[in-house]
Write a protein that holds these residues in place. Structure first.
Motif, mmCIF file in Angstrom:
data_model
loop_
_atom_site.group_PDB
_atom_site.id
_atom_site.type_symbol
_atom_site.label_atom_id
_atom_site.label_comp_id
_atom_site.label_asym_id
_atom_site.label_seq_id
_atom_site.Cartn_x
_atom_site.Cartn_y
_atom_site.Cartn_z
ATOM 1 N N MET A 46 0.865 -1.180 0.000
ATOM 2 C CA MET A 46 0.000 0.000 0.000
ATOM 3 C C MET A 46 0.897 1.223 0.000
ATOM 4 O O MET A 46 1.926 1.236 0.665
ATOM 5 N N CYS A 47 0.487 2.226 -0.721
ATOM 6 C CA CYS A 47 1.243 3.468 -0.803
ATOM 7 C C CYS A 47 0.439 4.578 -0.135
ATOM 8 O O CYS A 47 -0.752 4.728 -0.398
ATOM 9 N N PHE A 48 1.104 5.316 0.751
ATOM 10 C CA PHE A 48 0.476 6.437 1.449
ATOM 11 C C PHE A 48 1.256 7.701 1.113
ATOM 12 O O PHE A 48 2.491 7.697 1.127
ATOM 13 N N LYS A 52 0.021 12.994 4.068
ATOM 14 C CA LYS A 52 -0.804 12.295 5.062
ATOM 15 C C LYS A 52 0.075 11.669 6.153
ATOM 16 O O LYS A 52 -0.283 11.704 7.331
ATOM 17 N N VAL A 53 1.207 11.096 5.770
ATOM 18 C CA VAL A 53 2.101 10.484 6.753
ATOM 19 C C VAL A 53 2.663 11.549 7.689
ATOM 20 O O VAL A 53 2.699 11.369 8.911
ATOM 21 N N ILE A 67 1.540 0.097 12.054
ATOM 22 C CA ILE A 67 0.735 -0.307 10.903
ATOM 23 C C ILE A 67 -0.008 -1.586 11.256
ATOM 24 O O ILE A 67 0.600 -2.608 11.555
ATOM 25 N N LYS A 84 -6.204 -4.316 3.853
ATOM 26 C CA LYS A 84 -6.020 -2.931 4.269
ATOM 27 C C LYS A 84 -4.790 -2.822 5.157
ATOM 28 O O LYS A 84 -4.403 -3.797 5.815
ATOM 29 N N LEU A 87 -2.724 2.948 9.515
ATOM 30 C CA LEU A 87 -1.599 3.559 10.204
ATOM 31 C C LEU A 87 -2.095 4.451 11.329
ATOM 32 O O LEU A 87 -3.028 5.230 11.128
ATOM 33 N N LEU A 123 -5.003 6.714 9.659
ATOM 34 C CA LEU A 123 -4.816 6.772 8.207
ATOM 35 C C LEU A 123 -5.124 5.422 7.563
ATOM 36 O O LEU A 123 -4.635 4.379 7.991
ATOM 37 N N ASP A 124 -5.957 5.468 6.536
ATOM 38 C CA ASP A 124 -6.356 4.295 5.768
ATOM 39 C C ASP A 124 -6.420 4.733 4.307
ATOM 40 O O ASP A 124 -6.032 5.838 3.969
ATOM 41 N N GLY A 126 -4.880 3.615 1.571
ATOM 42 C CA GLY A 126 -3.677 3.660 0.755
ATOM 43 C C GLY A 126 -3.979 3.165 -0.649
ATOM 44 O O GLY A 126 -5.008 2.545 -0.908
#
Length: 141
Positions: A46-48, A52-53, A67, A84, A87, A123-124, A126
């Motif tokens: 998954m890429c975030f 957001k990070v 995570i 999913k 984070l 955070l979800d 991604g």
């Protein structure tokens, strides 16, 4: 969660690894989970987004990220469960920095209570690979 007071979380937790180590780890994961047809297409990563990070890490008291792995049960009728990664920020004592439940937030707002927990974020959503990956070393399909 276990008694984290004995194991504080340093802000430099983790270690950088070589490309070869990454390829070995991801290949092992792919081999282990590729046969799980009930999960639909095998999600490798998954890429975030950076913004957001950083927003997650900028929360008061945050020194790390945790995570969690999750599965979203089929909600649109296509029979596919979605893998999913969720984070959350973590404080130096190893506690997740989490917002209150919706019910708790409503009760706190009704009483005029404000705290850092009310603005905590999770955070979800991604971007999954495959579909959204370049085919680079980690994104080989």
């Amino acid at each position: 969660m276990s008694d984290s007071s004995k194991r504080p979380i340093p802000s430099d937790a983790g270690a950088f690894i070589t490309l070869e180590e990454m390829n070995e780890l991801t290949s092992n994961h792919d081999a282990e989970f590729a046969a799980q047809k009930s999960l639909g297409q095998h999600v490798k990563a998954m890429c975030f987004g950076r913004d957001k990070v950083i927003e997650l890490l900028d929360q008061p008291g945050a020194v790390a990220l945790r995570i969690y792995y999750g599965i979203k049960i089929d909600t649109d009728g296509d029979g596919i469960k979605e893998k999913k990664m969720v984070l959350v920020a973590v404080d130096e004592e190893g506690n997740d920095i989490l917002p209150p439940s919706q019910e708790e937030a409503k009760a706190a707002a009704a009483q005029g209570i404000q705290s850092k927990e009310l603005s905590a974020k999770i955070l979800d959503a991604g971007i999954p690979c495959p579909t959204y990956c370049t085919g680079g070393k980690g994104g080989k399909s």
